[in-house]
Design a protein around this motif. Structure first.
Motif, PDB file in Angstrom:
ATOM      1  N   SER A  51      12.058  43.781  -0.079  1.00  0.00           N
ATOM      2  CA  SER A  51      11.712  42.576  -0.853  1.00  0.00           C
ATOM      3  C   SER A  51      12.158  41.311  -0.118  1.00  0.00           C
ATOM      4  O   SER A  51      12.768  40.415  -0.703  1.00  0.00           O
ATOM      5  CB  SER A  51      12.347  42.625  -2.251  1.00  0.00           C
ATOM      6  OG  SER A  51      11.918  43.770  -2.949  1.00  0.00           O
ATOM      7  N   GLU A  53      12.021  37.729   1.668  1.00  0.00           N
ATOM      8  CA  GLU A  53      11.298  36.472   1.525  1.00  0.00           C
ATOM      9  C   GLU A  53      11.542  35.641   2.767  1.00  0.00           C
ATOM     10  O   GLU A  53      12.689  35.342   3.115  1.00  0.00           O
ATOM     11  CB  GLU A  53      11.763  35.710   0.284  1.00  0.00           C
ATOM     12  CG  GLU A  53      11.395  36.393  -1.019  1.00  0.00           C
ATOM     13  CD  GLU A  53      11.729  35.533  -2.224  1.00  0.00           C
ATOM     14  OE1 GLU A  53      12.162  34.378  -2.012  1.00  0.00           O
ATOM     15  OE2 GLU A  53      11.558  36.000  -3.357  1.00  0.00           O
ATOM     16  N   SER A  55      11.073  32.561   3.320  1.00  0.00           N
ATOM     17  CA  SER A  55      11.729  31.274   3.067  1.00  0.00           C
ATOM     18  C   SER A  55      13.245  31.424   3.009  1.00  0.00           C
ATOM     19  O   SER A  55      13.985  30.562   3.498  1.00  0.00           O
ATOM     20  CB  SER A  55      11.210  30.678   1.754  1.00  0.00           C
ATOM     21  OG  SER A  55      11.422  31.578   0.682  1.00  0.00           O
ATOM     22  N   ALA A  56      13.737  32.536   2.427  1.00  0.00           N
ATOM     23  CA  ALA A  56      15.189  32.761   2.355  1.00  0.00           C
ATOM     24  C   ALA A  56      15.767  33.017   3.745  1.00  0.00           C
ATOM     25  O   ALA A  56      16.867  32.549   4.070  1.00  0.00           O
ATOM     26  CB  ALA A  56      15.484  33.942   1.435  1.00  0.00           C
ATOM     27  N   ARG A  91       0.132  34.369  -4.078  1.00  0.00           N
ATOM     28  CA  ARG A  91       0.726  35.674  -3.795  1.00  0.00           C
ATOM     29  C   ARG A  91      -0.019  36.395  -2.674  1.00  0.00           C
ATOM     30  O   ARG A  91       0.602  37.064  -1.840  1.00  0.00           O
ATOM     31  CB  ARG A  91       0.760  36.525  -5.073  1.00  0.00           C
ATOM     32  CG  ARG A  91       1.711  35.986  -6.132  1.00  0.00           C
ATOM     33  CD  ARG A  91       1.895  36.979  -7.271  1.00  0.00           C
ATOM     34  NE  ARG A  91       0.668  37.157  -8.045  1.00  0.00           N
ATOM     35  CZ  ARG A  91       0.310  36.379  -9.059  1.00  0.00           C
ATOM     36  NH1 ARG A  91       1.058  35.341  -9.395  1.00  0.00           N
ATOM     37  NH2 ARG A  91      -0.801  36.633  -9.736  1.00  0.00           N
ATOM     38  N   ALA A  94       0.984  34.674   0.599  1.00  0.00           N
ATOM     39  CA  ALA A  94       2.398  34.895   0.933  1.00  0.00           C
ATOM     40  C   ALA A  94       2.623  36.255   1.582  1.00  0.00           C
ATOM     41  O   ALA A  94       3.601  36.446   2.312  1.00  0.00           O
ATOM     42  CB  ALA A  94       3.256  34.758  -0.312  1.00  0.00           C
ATOM     43  N   LYS A  95       1.725  37.196   1.335  1.00  0.00           N
ATOM     44  CA  LYS A  95       1.879  38.536   1.897  1.00  0.00           C
ATOM     45  C   LYS A  95       1.455  38.612   3.365  1.00  0.00           C
ATOM     46  O   LYS A  95       1.759  39.597   4.038  1.00  0.00           O
ATOM     47  CB  LYS A  95       1.065  39.537   1.081  1.00  0.00           C
ATOM     48  CG  LYS A  95       1.585  39.759  -0.332  1.00  0.00           C
ATOM     49  CD  LYS A  95       0.700  40.725  -1.107  1.00  0.00           C
ATOM     50  CE  LYS A  95       1.197  40.917  -2.529  1.00  0.00           C
ATOM     51  NZ  LYS A  95       0.301  41.818  -3.306  1.00  0.00           N
ATOM     52  N   SER A 101       5.864  29.711   3.683  1.00  0.00           N
ATOM     53  CA  SER A 101       5.736  29.250   2.305  1.00  0.00           C
ATOM     54  C   SER A 101       4.297  28.844   2.053  1.00  0.00           C
ATOM     55  O   SER A 101       3.571  28.496   2.975  1.00  0.00           O
ATOM     56  CB  SER A 101       6.680  28.067   2.024  1.00  0.00           C
ATOM     57  OG  SER A 101       6.303  26.941   2.793  1.00  0.00           O
ATOM     58  N   LYS A 396       7.488  25.908 -11.400  1.00  0.00           N
ATOM     59  CA  LYS A 396       7.857  27.323 -11.283  1.00  0.00           C
ATOM     60  C   LYS A 396       7.782  28.026 -12.638  1.00  0.00           C
ATOM     61  O   LYS A 396       7.438  29.199 -12.725  1.00  0.00           O
ATOM     62  CB  LYS A 396       9.260  27.445 -10.688  1.00  0.00           C
ATOM     63  CG  LYS A 396       9.361  26.958  -9.247  1.00  0.00           C
ATOM     64  CD  LYS A 396      10.781  27.019  -8.731  1.00  0.00           C
ATOM     65  CE  LYS A 396      10.867  26.497  -7.296  1.00  0.00           C
ATOM     66  NZ  LYS A 396      12.258  26.484  -6.783  1.00  0.00           N
TER      67      LYS A 396
END
Length: 803
Positions: A51, A53, A55-56, A91, A94-95, A101, A396
């Motif tokens: 999982s 991300e 961005s993280a 979504r 983003a995949k 982002s 959000k």
């Protein structure tokens, strides 16, 4: 996601093995990361985890002091109808590997992506297509959402045809309250309703098919399912009713619902085009041709044929095609659409001109300084597009709701159908109530609530000379409770003059000659004042070597065998020198609020050579700006590197209680951080207002930075809001439009949620028929967009100073 996945990221800024270790340790702290391996030679990191991300991961690398090279890309998205559509496209994009982002804006029908590494745009377009929508790449210099008159005309004709076919079906319902009981023959109802359902409503079936094929549902599924149920029920009742009887049919419900949805979509399309009118107005300022002067001859050429440092001629009434400097001629320029300045600005040789401004009465010869994307106009357009493409943090909540909204509505509709059947109602009643639930629950309003308000708000702000960099800055600004001002160039004119001179050795001309020689090439306002004084007295300057700026203290350089410096009291004390015979003058001038600069000889023999005093004046509008901020309940603070007397003079004149003098750039940061802690306890935020390079760290450290017009590019890049005019009154205006825009966002979200919270139960309990449900659904979207458009009426309060 339970299986492990891998993300590869490029990294810049690494120089040794310890850098790689630092990055690996930083990534190990990110939730979901199982392992991270940095390849120093390839300048890449491979991250394994669950999982993950992007961005993280990028945030962790940035916080460790390194960068992940990235670039932006925009896609035009077609086929979206509601908030759930926008979420589905996000979504899907983003995949795609390489997407850091993505933000999809339903109102502008664009997707703004941040990418790292090389990402094939065809893969992005394919991902959108797999989600059931269409995408096309938007060039970097493409105009914003251009209105398509042909598409709008086609949409209008479809709407008129749907209304013309649906009205005869609705007529018996309208006549019934008047005591007229009349019904169209079943075959005529079928003939009128079928084109509406199967031809004009085919768009809903196509969109539903694409959504369901992608494994999801959207507004089109609700409309297609609801109207098909009403249409199918009518066919069934017509079929089972004996020919001698008149069946009670519901063709009018399906046809009128589709007509109302088409009406809502048409009004919505017109309104959405208006939200981007500010961007289109700016885009229209770009001329296509210019008059180039070469070898004494003039020729009209396309803008793309021009090069830097070439000369162009701008005739009266023409728009400036480039950014540049006036070489010959005098005139005035109308910069209203660029900066919001209503009065023409005088232009003389040496003055800068900007693309899109209108030349007044004089013929000007201009040397080209910037072209294309490097012009101020292009940068303004880019900032506005970025702000309108971004999402406010409040969005959000909408995104989370929209993900489950349509499936929940389908569940409620099914429960409504079963509930009415269990209560003994007939199939027709149960089905119509379920149809009402499906029709009224369209989430269009939810998807439009935030982006339309942001687009209109940022557009009207730009027309007043206020550039809001992103949606997050807009949301933060409305919570500001403390505003910190720099002094020089922000509240004062920033163009001080030398008002006092005193030399311990030699005369005033000699003192100015040494001071001016030291300040050659400096961009500091006090340096300009010294050089202007030298120019006014026709003093020639000497060449210096090893010139060095001393941040927060002054400057130093070598003049032949002498090491000289010009700076403030801090520099004087640092070298162990005292004012001596100049102490009385220094005290008197400082009490007047003057800024002092000491001319020192550091080598071969440290000593004080003289003292210069500078005077500055308040900017027009400074008093009004502070007064307006205080009326908004905002506390004002003054931080300056100038002496206490100068700071007190300005603070007293503006009635600012909290003031700090002799503050270094690093000290400003400490003050900002301390003030942020105080603001947090008050549930508020801190804004910093500045214009210089030394203000950039404080602008970045504050919750939101506001860069004054005419300031440095560094300050503008560090700020969340940029003021295009050098007018302090735009500070309260910027906060006011942010508050007003955010208020509109909350109003829109309130109404979008209320429509469904009230409408769904009414429909489920049989208190709304499908026609009224369709009207309410269409009205919800139109009202949200129309409410956002009311922001266009906002005007900045530019009242004059009160003495």
């Amino acid at each position: 996601m339970t299986s492990a996945e891998q993300i590869d990221l490029p990294i810049s800024g690494m120089s040794c093995a310890s850098c790689a270790g630092r990055i690996e340790r930083a990534l190990a702290q990110v939730p979901g990361v199982l392992s991270a391996s940095v390849n120093l030679l390839a300048e890449r990191v491979q991250v394994q985890g669950r999982s993950l991300e992007a961005s993280a991961l990028i945030s962790a690398i940035t916080n460790a002091g390194y960068q992940v090279p990235n670039h932006s890309l925009e896609l035009r998205i077609d086929g979206m109808t509601c908030a759930s559509c926008a979420g589905r496209v996000e979504r899907a994009l983003a995949k795609v590997a390489g997407v850091a982002s993505v933000a999809v804006n339903l109102a502008s029908e664009r997707a703004h992506l941040q990418l790292f590494g090389e990402v094939d745009s065809l893969r992005l377009i394919a991902a959108v297509a797999a989600a059931g929508y269409q995408a096309a790449l938007i060039a970097a210099d493409a105009p914003p959402v251009a209105a398509d008159p042909h598409a709008l005309r086609r949409e209008r004709w479809r709407l008129l045809l749907a209304i013309a076919l649906a009205l005869p079906l609705l007529l018996p319902m309208l006549l019934e309250p008047l005591g007229v009981h009349w019904m169209l023959p079943a075959w005529l109802q079928f003939a009128l309703a079928s084109p509406v359902q199967l031809v004009l409503g085919a768009r809903f079936y196509r969109a539903s098919y694409r959504a369901l094929r992608a494994g999801s549902a959207n507004m089109d599924v609700l409309v297609a399912l609801g109207t098909s149920a009403g249409y199918g029920l009518s066919l069934y009742l017509w079929w089972i009713t004996p020919a001698s009887d008149m069946p009670h049919l519901y063709f009018e419900a399906s046809a009128v619902v589709i007509a109302l949805v088409l009406l809502g979509k048409y009004l919505e399309s017109r309104a959405k085009r208006q939200t981007s009118s500010a961007l289109r107005a700016l885009e229209a300022l770009r001329p296509e041709f210019a008059t180039r002067q070469r070898d004494g001859h003039e020729e009209q050429v396309a803008i793309s044929a021009l090069q830097l440092n070439e000369l162009i001629v701008v005739k009266p009434g023409e728009r400036f095609a480039v950014d540049g400097i006036v070489l010959e001629g005098s005139s005035h320029a109308d910069e209203a659409l660029l900066s919001g300045e209503s009065l023409p600005v005088a232009k003389h040789p040496g003055d800068a001109v900007s693309t899109g401004a209108i030349n007044g009465e004089g013929r000007l010869l201009v040397r080209i300084g910037a072209l294309g994307g490097a012009t101020q106009l292009a940068q303004i357009i880019q900032l506005m597009e970025n702000a309108q493409a971004g999402k406010a943090p409040i969005q959000k909540l909408v995104d989370r709701v929209s993900q489950v909204f349509v499936p929940v509505v389908l569940g409620i509709a099914l429960l409504t159908l079963l509930g009415w059947l269990l209560q003994g109602a007939g199939l027709a009643v149960a089905l119509l109530n379920a149809v009402s639930v499906l029709v009224i629950a369209c989430p269009c309003a939810l998807g439009l609530a935030t982006p339309t308000a942001i687009m209109v708000g940022t557009g009207v702000a730009a027309r007043h000379g206020i550039l809001i960099k992103d949606a997050e800055a807009l949301e933060i600004a409305q919570h500001v409770r403390h505003v910190v001002f720099d002094k020089t160039g922000t509240l004062t004119s920033g163009q001080p003059q030398v008002v006092h001179l005193q030399a311990l050795e030699g005369d005033e001309a000699g003192l100015l000659q040494l001071a001016g020689s030291l300040q050659q090439g400096s961009e500091h306002p006090l340096a300009h004042a010294v050089l202007s004084a030298c120019s006014a007295r026709n003093i020639s300057l000497s060449a210096v070597t090893d010139s060095q700026a001393l941040p927060g203290k002054g400057t130093q350089a070598k003049l032949q065998q002498r090491q000289l410096a010009l700076g403030n009291q801090r520099l004087l004390s640092e070298h162990g020198l005292t004012p001596g015979a100049l102490a009385a003058s220094a005290a008197a001038w400082e009490s007047e609020g003057r800024s002092l600069a000491w001319l020192l000889e550091l080598a071969p023999q440290p000593r004080v050579l003289g003292l210069l005093a500078f005077g500055d004046s308040l900017k027009p509008g400074a008093r009004a700006a502070i007064a307006q901020l205080q009326q908004l309940g905002i506390q004002c603070h003054l931080l300056s590197g100038d002496n206490l007397g100068s700071v007190n003079a300005v603070a007293d004149a503006l009635q600012i209680d909290d003031r700090q003098a002799n503050v270094l750039p690093a000290d400003k940061l400490a003050h900002i951080h301390a003030l942020k802690q105080v603001a947090r306890e008050q549930h508020g935020r801190v804004a910093m207002i500045g214009d210089g390079i030394n203000d950039a760290p404080a602008l970045a450290a504050a919750d939101i930075g506001i860069a004054m017009g005419g300031g440095t590019d560094v300050a503008m890049h560090a700020a969340g809001i940029t003021l295009l005019r050098d007018d302090p009154r735009l500070v309260p205006a910027a906060l006011a439009i942010c508050r007003r825009t955010y208020h509109k966002i909350r109003q829109n979200l309130f109404w979008a949620f209320v429509y469904n919270l009230i409408g769904l139960p009414l429909a489920a309990f049989g208190l709304l028929n499908p026609v009224l449900a369709g009207a309410a659904m269409a009205f919800s979207s139109v009202s949200v967009v129309s409410n956002a458009l009311l922001l266009k009426r906002w005007k900045a309060n530019l009242s004059e100073d009160k003495q």
